[in-house]
Design an enzyme around this catalytic site. Structure first.
Site: not given
Length: 493
Positions: A427, A447, A431
């Site tokens: 994640w 997410d 990101y």
């Protein structure tokens, strides 16, 4: 090698013809129109009377048009056209090469050096560029510099010596010769009209391809703004930048008057940094995106179609600095946006570089460097021990070159390197790629908001979401933004 490297970037000539005749802003920067009877090339939005079709030739890039001997139009000003982001981002070789050129790599590398970074021969790289853009890498690099110089000559009162430096030329003589050779006029001849008085501030126009949801992008950034470093309201973005010895600041607003452009005000920027600053801001505000290409893919999904219709100009919010974004990402793990902002503000207040006095509207601090944080005391800020260890590992890894934000790495390569760090999972790596690399296909599938929003009333697994999102490639990052924004819009109703 991606199959997209083998397809030409030039739209179908019938599409080009229709776009030229209708002055369709959706195609601005996606091709250029050269007129054989005048020797001039234009943007498809040029307001000049349309030339006869038999006198028109279409080119995939400004560099290709200039390589064929055409000069840029002084009326529509090709230097203001947005870039072709279908080419400039993603994992295709040409995309990564263009990102490296935009980052100034050909200032210090030969073509062979650039090709080596991409695991190609210089001959292979040159062939790909000619096939895709109609021009070799060095020609693309030179055209980029000259068009930026043309913008500075047209919009600012900077001395020509400083413009030569700002556009990447190491001597005024070389600049004058290159400009004269390409445009058949001396740089000073563009300055027949009075220019604004030179001073601390420069004002430049940053074009984009409509539609463009500037308000939504500002809203995203405003919720994460750090006091002292950034000042963001409903209409503008301002921040401090540079070093403590010579800090500067900038403000970005809408240009207004129906222009498809943002207004950049730069204060105390060094001429040698201008081209890099503009490139950074174009990424931060995602000004080169082609919203219609994105919608053509994402709009095929019924779950996204209504979101795209509601916000057709939604863009990826980039980041000013990779290390800064990575620290913010770690502080935002498994907490709310507001809580992450509180932690980041404490971090900045203790470890930021305080300026002797504010240099702009409430701008009084610079974000610290990775080198200064590698051994910094991060206790007492409310940050968990695990996250402190992760931030230190990022700082040390960047300093040692074990991780980076280099454009030659594919998304998978980037993620693989970052997840080797303690506390960095898929994640966080995705990101960081989404924001710091502005990678259009980055996809943080773990997410929770994404997993809950796609199918109302259902929480998908990360594997299920990833499988569903295969059809969104290479624009999964934009799907992320639409799903996140949809959640925000629904909560505000």
């Amino acid at each position: 090698m991606s199959t997209s490297d083998h397809a030409t970037a030039l739209p179908d000539p019938r599409v080009c013809e229709q776009a030229r005749l209708s002055r369709d802003a959706r195609f601005d920067g996606l091709f250029f129109t050269a007129v054989t009877s005048t020797g001039i090339y234009c943007r498809p939005v040029c307001p000049a009377p349309s030339p006869r079709p038999e006198n028109v030739t279409y080119y995939a890039s400004a560099a290709a048009a200039e390589g064929a001997g055409f000069r840029p139009c002084l009326r529509c000003r090709p230097e203001l056209a947005p870039g072709n982001d279908v080419l400039r981002r993603g994992d295709a070789v040409v995309s990564r090469a263009l990102q490296l050129i935009d980052a100034g790599e050909l200032e210090g590398l030969s073509l062979a050096g650039l090709a080596q970074r991409l695991a190609l021969s210089d001959r292979q790289l040159r062939r790909l560029f000619v096939d895709k853009l109609g021009a070799a890498p060095l020609a693309v690099h030179t055209t980029r510099r000259l068009l930026f110089a043309k913008q500075l000559l047209s919009e600012t009162a900077l001395p020509i010596t400083e413009i030569a430096l700002a556009s990447g030329f190491r001597s005024l003589r070389r600049f004058n010769a290159a400009f004269q050779d390409a445009y058949r006029l001396a740089p000073r001849e563009l300055r027949k009209r009075p220019q604004p008085k030179a001073g601390d501030s420069l004002v430049l126009r940053l074009g984009y391809r409509p539609p463009y949801d500037f308000a939504a992008l500002l809203d995203f950034l405003r919720g994460r703004a750090l006091p002292g470093l950034e000042a963001i309201d409903a209409h503008s973005y301002a921040r401090a930048f540079g070093g403590a010895d010579a800090p500067g600041w900038l403000r970005v607003t809408a240009w207004g008057e129906g222009e498809h452009a943002l207004k950049l005000e730069l204060h105390a920027a060094k001429p040698a940094d201008l081209l890099g600053l503009v490139a950074k801001l174009r990424r931060l505000f995602d000004l080169d995106a082609d919203p219609h290409a994105i919608a053509a893919t994402l709009g095929a999904d019924p779950a996204l179609r209504a979101m795209l219709k509601r916000r057709p100009g939604l863009r990826l919010p980039g980041a000013w600095d990779g290390f800064e974004l990575a620290v913010r990402a770690v502080l935002g793990q498994q907490v709310s946006v507001a809580a992450a902002r509180t932690l980041a503000t404490r971090f900045l207040q203790r470890h930021g570089v305080a300026l002797p006095e504010p240099i702009g509207p409430g701008l009084s601090v610079l974000f610290p460097s990775a080198e200064s944080i590698a051994q910094a005391d991060l206790d007492g800020l409310g940050i968990t021990g695990a996250r402190i260890a992760t931030i230190r590992a990022i700082a040390a890894g960047l300093s040692a070159g074990r991780i980076d934000f280099h454009a030659e790495r594919t998304l998978d390569e980037f993620v693989a390197r970052w997840v080797e760090l303690p506390g960095i999972g898929a994640w966080t790596a995705h990101y960081i790629a989404l924001r710091a690399r502005s990678h259009p296909d980055a996809f943080p599938a773990e997410d929770l908001i994404l997993r809950r929003t796609l199918v109302p009333g259902t929480t998908l697994s990360a594997r299920q979401l990833t499988s569903h999102a295969e059809a969104w490639r290479p624009w999964r990052g934009y799907a992320v933004m639409h799903l996140w924004r949809h959640t925000t819009d629904e909560a505000s109703q």
